[in-house]
Design a protein around this motif. Structure first.
Motif, PDB file in Angstrom:
ATOM      1  N   ARG A 149     -18.484 -35.683  -6.676  1.00  0.00           N
ATOM      2  CA  ARG A 149     -17.368 -36.097  -6.935  1.00  0.00           C
ATOM      3  C   ARG A 149     -16.589 -36.944  -5.776  1.00  0.00           C
ATOM      4  NH1 ARG A 149     -18.921 -35.608 -11.199  1.00  0.00           N
ATOM      5  NH2 ARG A 149     -18.179 -34.538 -12.985  1.00  0.00           N
ATOM      6  N   THR A 150     -16.261 -38.187  -5.801  1.00  0.00           N
ATOM      7  CA  THR A 150     -15.793 -39.066  -4.789  1.00  0.00           C
ATOM      8  C   THR A 150     -14.163 -38.925  -4.792  1.00  0.00           C
ATOM      9  OG1 THR A 150     -15.561 -40.932  -6.258  1.00  0.00           O
ATOM     10  CG2 THR A 150     -17.599 -40.587  -5.023  1.00  0.00           C
ATOM     11  N   ASN A 151     -13.497 -39.431  -3.623  1.00  0.00           N
ATOM     12  CA  ASN A 151     -12.343 -39.696  -3.253  1.00  0.00           C
ATOM     13  C   ASN A 151     -11.613 -38.116  -3.335  1.00  0.00           C
ATOM     14  OD1 ASN A 151      -9.864 -40.702  -2.589  1.00  0.00           O
ATOM     15  ND2 ASN A 151      -9.475 -41.787  -4.548  1.00  0.00           N
ATOM     16  N   ALA A 152     -12.272 -37.337  -2.555  1.00  0.00           N
ATOM     17  CA  ALA A 152     -11.525 -36.184  -2.307  1.00  0.00           C
ATOM     18  C   ALA A 152     -10.793 -35.807  -0.824  1.00  0.00           C
ATOM     19  CB  ALA A 152     -12.767 -35.128  -2.737  1.00  0.00           C
ATOM     20  N   GLU A 153     -10.310 -35.052  -0.816  1.00  0.00           N
ATOM     21  CA  GLU A 153      -9.670 -34.542   0.538  1.00  0.00           C
ATOM     22  C   GLU A 153      -9.885 -33.017   0.900  1.00  0.00           C
ATOM     23  OE1 GLU A 153      -5.460 -35.172   0.978  1.00  0.00           O
ATOM     24  OE2 GLU A 153      -5.423 -37.156   0.159  1.00  0.00           O
ATOM     25  N   LEU A 154     -10.349 -32.814   2.181  1.00  0.00           N
ATOM     26  CA  LEU A 154     -10.422 -31.618   2.542  1.00  0.00           C
ATOM     27  C   LEU A 154      -9.344 -31.206   3.800  1.00  0.00           C
ATOM     28  CD1 LEU A 154     -12.173 -29.023   2.836  1.00  0.00           C
ATOM     29  CD2 LEU A 154     -13.474 -30.316   4.774  1.00  0.00           C
ATOM     30  N   ARG A 155      -8.690 -29.964   3.345  1.00  0.00           N
ATOM     31  CA  ARG A 155      -7.391 -29.457   4.415  1.00  0.00           C
ATOM     32  C   ARG A 155      -7.651 -28.131   4.918  1.00  0.00           C
ATOM     33  NH1 ARG A 155      -2.628 -31.399   0.369  1.00  0.00           N
ATOM     34  NH2 ARG A 155      -2.945 -33.349   0.170  1.00  0.00           N
ATOM     35  N   TYR A 156      -7.206 -27.989   6.067  1.00  0.00           N
ATOM     36  CA  TYR A 156      -7.306 -26.800   6.432  1.00  0.00           C
ATOM     37  C   TYR A 156      -5.817 -25.816   6.438  1.00  0.00           C
ATOM     38  CZ  TYR A 156      -7.693 -22.896  10.067  1.00  0.00           C
ATOM     39  OH  TYR A 156      -7.689 -21.801  10.903  1.00  0.00           O
ATOM     40  N   ASP A 157      -5.837 -24.870   5.958  1.00  0.00           N
ATOM     41  CA  ASP A 157      -4.708 -24.203   5.635  1.00  0.00           C
ATOM     42  C   ASP A 157      -4.185 -23.192   6.757  1.00  0.00           C
ATOM     43  OD1 ASP A 157      -4.299 -25.575   3.241  1.00  0.00           O
ATOM     44  OD2 ASP A 157      -5.114 -24.265   2.202  1.00  0.00           O
ATOM     45  N   GLY A 158      -4.775 -23.245   7.669  1.00  0.00           N
ATOM     46  CA  GLY A 158      -4.590 -22.227   8.905  1.00  0.00           C
ATOM     47  C   GLY A 158      -3.536 -22.651   9.820  1.00  0.00           C
ATOM     48  N   SER A 159      -3.002 -21.774  10.728  1.00  0.00           N
ATOM     49  CA  SER A 159      -2.040 -22.257  11.778  1.00  0.00           C
ATOM     50  C   SER A 159      -2.496 -22.950  12.875  1.00  0.00           C
ATOM     51  CB  SER A 159      -1.454 -20.806  12.244  1.00  0.00           C
ATOM     52  OG  SER A 159      -2.394 -20.162  12.811  1.00  0.00           O
TER      53      SER A 159
ATOM     54  N   LYS B 230     -11.615 -34.055  23.915  1.00  0.00           N
ATOM     55  CA  LYS B 230     -11.471 -33.957  22.618  1.00  0.00           C
ATOM     56  C   LYS B 230     -10.155 -34.700  21.991  1.00  0.00           C
ATOM     57  CE  LYS B 230     -12.584 -28.973  22.546  1.00  0.00           C
ATOM     58  NZ  LYS B 230     -12.107 -27.528  22.063  1.00  0.00           N
ATOM     59  N   ALA B 231     -10.512 -35.336  20.827  1.00  0.00           N
ATOM     60  CA  ALA B 231      -9.426 -35.909  20.068  1.00  0.00           C
ATOM     61  C   ALA B 231      -8.203 -35.062  19.434  1.00  0.00           C
ATOM     62  CB  ALA B 231     -10.173 -36.587  19.019  1.00  0.00           C
ATOM     63  N   HIS B 232      -7.349 -35.740  19.139  1.00  0.00           N
ATOM     64  CA  HIS B 232      -6.229 -35.144  18.474  1.00  0.00           C
ATOM     65  C   HIS B 232      -6.703 -34.332  17.191  1.00  0.00           C
ATOM     66  CE1 HIS B 232      -1.929 -34.180  17.423  1.00  0.00           C
ATOM     67  NE2 HIS B 232      -2.383 -34.895  16.117  1.00  0.00           N
ATOM     68  N   TRP B 233      -6.255 -33.163  17.138  1.00  0.00           N
ATOM     69  CA  TRP B 233      -6.462 -32.463  15.872  1.00  0.00           C
ATOM     70  C   TRP B 233      -5.869 -32.954  14.548  1.00  0.00           C
ATOM     71  CZ3 TRP B 233      -9.536 -29.301  13.226  1.00  0.00           C
ATOM     72  CH2 TRP B 233      -8.844 -28.525  12.121  1.00  0.00           C
ATOM     73  N   ASN B 234      -6.775 -33.098  13.646  1.00  0.00           N
ATOM     74  CA  ASN B 234      -6.105 -33.689  12.210  1.00  0.00           C
ATOM     75  C   ASN B 234      -6.449 -32.648  11.266  1.00  0.00           C
ATOM     76  OD1 ASN B 234      -5.077 -34.969  10.331  1.00  0.00           O
ATOM     77  ND2 ASN B 234      -6.588 -36.825  10.317  1.00  0.00           N
ATOM     78  N   ASP B 235      -5.634 -31.991  10.437  1.00  0.00           N
ATOM     79  CA  ASP B 235      -5.895 -30.849   9.600  1.00  0.00           C
ATOM     80  C   ASP B 235      -6.351 -31.451   8.428  1.00  0.00           C
ATOM     81  OD1 ASP B 235      -3.515 -32.140   8.606  1.00  0.00           O
ATOM     82  OD2 ASP B 235      -2.305 -30.287   8.366  1.00  0.00           O
ATOM     83  N   ARG B 236      -6.457 -32.630   8.127  1.00  0.00           N
ATOM     84  CA  ARG B 236      -7.255 -33.193   6.815  1.00  0.00           C
ATOM     85  C   ARG B 236      -8.149 -34.480   6.795  1.00  0.00           C
ATOM     86  NH1 ARG B 236      -1.950 -34.301   3.308  1.00  0.00           N
ATOM     87  NH2 ARG B 236      -1.261 -32.447   4.327  1.00  0.00           N
ATOM     88  N   ASP B 237      -9.067 -34.257   6.180  1.00  0.00           N
ATOM     89  CA  ASP B 237      -9.959 -35.497   5.986  1.00  0.00           C
ATOM     90  C   ASP B 237      -9.857 -35.973   4.477  1.00  0.00           C
ATOM     91  OD1 ASP B 237     -11.881 -35.611   8.256  1.00  0.00           O
ATOM     92  OD2 ASP B 237     -11.709 -33.465   7.720  1.00  0.00           O
ATOM     93  N   VAL B 238      -9.888 -37.288   4.636  1.00  0.00           N
ATOM     94  CA  VAL B 238      -9.702 -38.064   3.241  1.00  0.00           C
ATOM     95  C   VAL B 238     -10.747 -39.073   3.005  1.00  0.00           C
ATOM     96  CG1 VAL B 238      -6.992 -38.282   3.756  1.00  0.00           C
ATOM     97  CG2 VAL B 238      -8.424 -40.184   4.400  1.00  0.00           C
ATOM     98  N   ALA B 239     -10.788 -39.712   1.703  1.00  0.00           N
ATOM     99  CA  ALA B 239     -11.790 -40.301   1.207  1.00  0.00           C
ATOM    100  C   ALA B 239     -13.268 -39.713   1.546  1.00  0.00           C
ATOM    101  CB  ALA B 239     -11.650 -41.708   2.019  1.00  0.00           C
ATOM    102  N   LEU B 240     -13.361 -38.579   0.836  1.00  0.00           N
ATOM    103  CA  LEU B 240     -14.688 -37.689   1.169  1.00  0.00           C
ATOM    104  C   LEU B 240     -15.387 -37.899  -0.243  1.00  0.00           C
ATOM    105  CD1 LEU B 240     -13.752 -34.866   3.320  1.00  0.00           C
ATOM    106  CD2 LEU B 240     -14.839 -37.190   4.155  1.00  0.00           C
TER     107      LEU B 240
END
Length: 483
Positions: free
Chosen positions: A36-46, A60-70
């Motif tokens: 399945r295309t066009n999915a997002e992955l998110r991290y729900d932790g603190s 290290k780069a800036h932390w981003n809690d989600r990835d889009v267009a996966l």
């Protein structure tokens, strides 16, 4: 340069092919069951997840809690998320998933809330997968994508295919043939083991046919199964004949609908349709396209649907196939569509592709930047070409081949060589190991670039080095020997 720091890069690394396809663990029997295309992955932790494989001093780069267009790939062993743009993949092994449940969807407060799958993992905590409805970003389609993905995950978790290899090894070790043969040695042990294995296979075939071991033996059961097939063969043949009789009329209706769709698209492109009639016509055309797609008509696919995930994946498979064992390089960096179609379908076996699928996959190669693309010559010949292929290098190679044909091997053969010099398409075929069609196109291309010139006679067309290009007219002195 700081690395990308997101939930995708913190997962277990997924091995990818040169074209960006996921490499499955074939030795463990891993099979891809859903994409399945066009999915997002998110991290729900603190806090942020730890980035594997980095030292304390690495930037290290800036932390981003989600990835889009996966793209989300569910296999029998893991869930793989792939960013096709950056060619980055991460995997969640199914044994590390504690639970997977549906979440989100429309509610009174949020009528268009996104559809999600919440994953509780042992290694990365709580992760959320959001489905956006594929490349069309359809909200109604996102619900189906979520349900399909969740069902595939539950089936894989229930089956536990990653344990099959261990179970198969234990089953193989406990087979009676091994236990009995282990008490014997030499040729007697081999013969006994083969006899017991044949008996076990016969019992397996009987159980597959649904029969019982009533003492008749496997041959009797096979004859019984054959009689059942023979009885049903007549009725099946009658149904097939009836279908073939109706197929002619069905094809006529399909062609009529295809012409209607093309006419509607041409009118909409020219701006003929306007007002309410145009909206109604567009809806009718979209509905008709949907019906044609269910019937399997490739001509009904729209431009937006032609770039579907299937054709993108097919394009990557083609690139991996042509890169394997340097097939394209050995063919001179260029192959005709006919050769690629035959070789690829032969490798696929029964799961063949259509010529329309091949053309659509080739059209996407340039967009995906895979290093191989489609090329059309002025004569209309279409080929698949390596992006590193250089026409000038090939033209120089052909010019050197033509120059070598003008040089005599010994002094006694000067007149013969001066009369038979030049090269033909067949000479290029034998020298470069390419087809006659490609050889002719390469010669014409070298002629247009000024490296070759032709001589057309009743015997055919021969190509000679262009002396005006090089400025070396020393070979012309040989004509004095002829006169």
């Amino acid at each position: 340069r700081p690395q990308r720091w997101s939930p995708l890069t913190c997962l277990a690394p997924a091995s990818l092919s040169p074209s960006g396809l996921i490499l499955l663990e074939s030795n463990d029997g891993e099979v891809e069951t859903l994409v399945r295309t066009n999915a997002e992955l998110r991290y729900d932790g603190s806090g942020p997840l730890p980035l594997p494989g980095t030292s304390a001093t690495a930037p290290k780069a800036h932390w981003n809690d989600r990835d889009v267009a996966l793209s989300c790939h569910v296999t029998t062993h893991r869930i793989v998320f792939l960013d096709e743009k950056d060619v980055v993949g991460g995997a969640i092994p199914l044994p590390l998933i504690e639970s997977a449940q549906a979440a989100g969807g429309p509610s009174f407060r949020s009528p268009r809330a996104s559809y999600k799958v919440e994953l509780s993992t042992h290694a990365w905590g709580n992760l959320t997968v959001v489905f956006r409805g594929g490349e069309t970003s359809s909200y109604s389609q996102s619900a189906k994508h979520r349900d399909d993905a969740l069902a595939a995950i539950h089936r894989a978790l229930k089956r536990k295919a990653w344990q099959d290899k261990e179970r198969q090894a234990m089953k193989e070790a406990s087979r009676p043939s091994r236990a009995i043969a282990s008490r014997k040695v030499g040729v007697d042990a081999i013969m006994t083991q083969n006899a017991l294995r044949h008996r076990e296979n016969a019992n397996l075939a009987e159980s597959a046919f649904g029969g019982k071991n009533d003492g008749r033996g496997p041959k009797s059961n096979a004859r019984a199964a054959a009689s059942v097939i023979k009885k049903s063969k007549g009725s099946n043949q009658q149904e097939l004949d009836a279908f073939l009789r109706e197929a002619t009329e069905l094809i006529k209706v399909i062609h009529k609908y295809s012409a209607t769709i093309e006419r509607e698209r041409a009118e909409s492109a020219k701006g003929i349709s306007s007002g309410g009639r145009g909206v109604t016509s567009g809806k009718d055309t979209a509905k008709l396209v949907g019906m044609m797609e269910n019937m399997g008509m490739a001509s009904a696919l729209s431009e937006k649907q032609s770039g579907s995930a299937y054709h993108k994946q097919l394009a990557r498979q083609l690139v991996d196939f042509l890169r394997q064992n340097d097939k394209l390089t050995k063919a001179g960096g260029m192959m005709t569509l006919t050769d690629v179609y035959c070789l690829f379908n032969r490798a696929r076996g029964t799961n063949m592709i259509s010529p329309e699928d091949l053309i659509k996959a080739l059209d996407l190669m340039k967009e995906l930047n895979l290093g191989i693309s489609k090329r059309s010559f002025k004569s209309g010949v279409v080929v698949i070409q390596d992006d590193e292929f250089d026409d000038e290098i090939m033209a120089k190679k052909l010019s050197e081949l033509a120059s070598s044909s003008m040089k005599p091997s010994n002094q006694n053969d000067i007149v013969t060589k001066s009369l038979i010099g030049g090269i033909t398409a067949m000479d290029v075929c034998r020298s470069l190991k390419i087809s006659a069609l490609l050889a002719n196109e390469q010669l014409l291309s070298a002629e247009q670039m000024g490296f070759l010139c032709r001589d057309s006679t009743i015997e055919g067309v021969r190509f000679f080095p262009n002396l005006f290009m090089s400025g070396d007219f020393s070979s012309c002195s040989r004509s004095q020997h002829v006169t």
